[in-house]
Design an enzyme around this catalytic site. Structure first.
Site, PDB file in Angstrom:
ATOM      1  N   ARG A 105       3.518   5.497 -11.137  1.00 12.27           N
ATOM      2  CA  ARG A 105       4.324   6.665 -10.868  1.00 12.27           C
ATOM      3  C   ARG A 105       5.772   6.072 -11.639  1.00 12.27           C
ATOM      4  O   ARG A 105       6.741   6.889 -12.318  1.00 12.27           O
ATOM      5  CB  ARG A 105       4.062   7.283  -9.795  1.00 12.27           C
ATOM      6  CG  ARG A 105       2.966   8.133  -9.281  1.00 12.27           C
ATOM      7  CD  ARG A 105       2.522   8.861  -7.836  1.00 12.27           C
ATOM      8  NE  ARG A 105       3.402   7.003  -6.958  1.00 12.27           N
ATOM      9  CZ  ARG A 105       2.127   6.981  -6.681  1.00 12.27           C
ATOM     10  NH1 ARG A 105       0.806   6.648  -7.381  1.00 12.27           N
ATOM     11  NH2 ARG A 105       2.176   5.678  -5.544  1.00 12.27           N
ATOM     12  N   GLU A 116       1.984  -5.178   3.407  1.00  8.28           N
ATOM     13  CA  GLU A 116       1.497  -4.108   4.631  1.00  8.28           C
ATOM     14  C   GLU A 116       0.464  -5.134   5.856  1.00  8.28           C
ATOM     15  O   GLU A 116       0.792  -5.698   6.577  1.00  8.28           O
ATOM     16  CB  GLU A 116       1.292  -3.309   5.659  1.00  8.28           C
ATOM     17  CG  GLU A 116       1.175  -2.919   7.043  1.00  8.28           C
ATOM     18  CD  GLU A 116       0.636  -1.208   7.312  1.00  8.28           C
ATOM     19  OE1 GLU A 116       1.000  -0.851   8.243  1.00  8.28           O
ATOM     20  OE2 GLU A 116       0.963   0.183   6.186  1.00  8.28           O
TER      21      GLU A 116
END
Length: 181
Positions: A64, A101
């Site tokens: 994006r 993560e």
């Protein structure tokens, strides 16, 4: 930017609960991108801090960040530099690994994407923990860029990403904030 416009931008972003996993609210900017007025206002707001200044390149983080960064680069009459996932660029690259993560990932940039001392603005849709953006800043600096600022449509301040970039002496500009993840 006036509060009404900021509110309209925030309203143009779709929130999807429990995606990609339970407890996460995904902030989907495709609705903002699909609204010509909201898209224009967002790009104008991202450009505003740099209008009239010297920005040599705008770097966008896949994917994006390409959409927003390309539009920002156009408005600033600057070149655009894609920062991509490893293995996606066809010429000589420089890469950096960064923590996710769960595990690690790598991103890369063409080794000749900027000239030493080029003033670069980093653009992406969202800043959360800041790991990807921090890696992008380090990658740009590694090839000689002066990272003037990092800009995002969305900030998730509870996750500390903007503060993480500011600790690297990178000014951060965001348009809207959302609580939580």
């Amino acid at each position: 930017m006036d509060p009404r416009t900021l509110s309209a931008l925030k309203d143009a972003i779709r929130s999807i609960p429990d995606y990609p996993k339970p407890g996460i609210v995904f902030r989907d900017i495709t609705t903002l991108l699909g609204d010509p007025g909201a898209f224009r206002r967002a790009v104008d707001a991202l450009v505003h801090p740099f209008a009239g200044g010297r920005i040599d390149r705008v770097a966008g983080i896949e994917a994006r960040g390409f959409i927003l960064g390309g539009a920002v680069a156009h408005q600033l009459s600057s070149g655009f530099v894609p920062i991509r996932k490893k293995g996606k660029l066809p010429h000589t690259t420089v890469s950096i690994a960064y923590a996710l993560e769960y595990g690690t990932d790598e991103m890369e940039i063409h080794s000749d994407a900027v000239k030493p001392g080029d003033r670069v603005v980093l653009v992406d849709d969202l800043i959360a923990t800041g790991g990807t953006a921090e890696a992008a800043v380090n990658l740009l600096r590694q090839i000689g860029a002066e990272v003037v600022a990092a800009c995002f449509v969305i900030d998730l301040p509870a996750l500390g990403g903007a503060a993480r970039l500011r600790a690297l002496d990178v000014p951060v500009f965001t348009l809207v904030e959302f609580e939580g993840h």
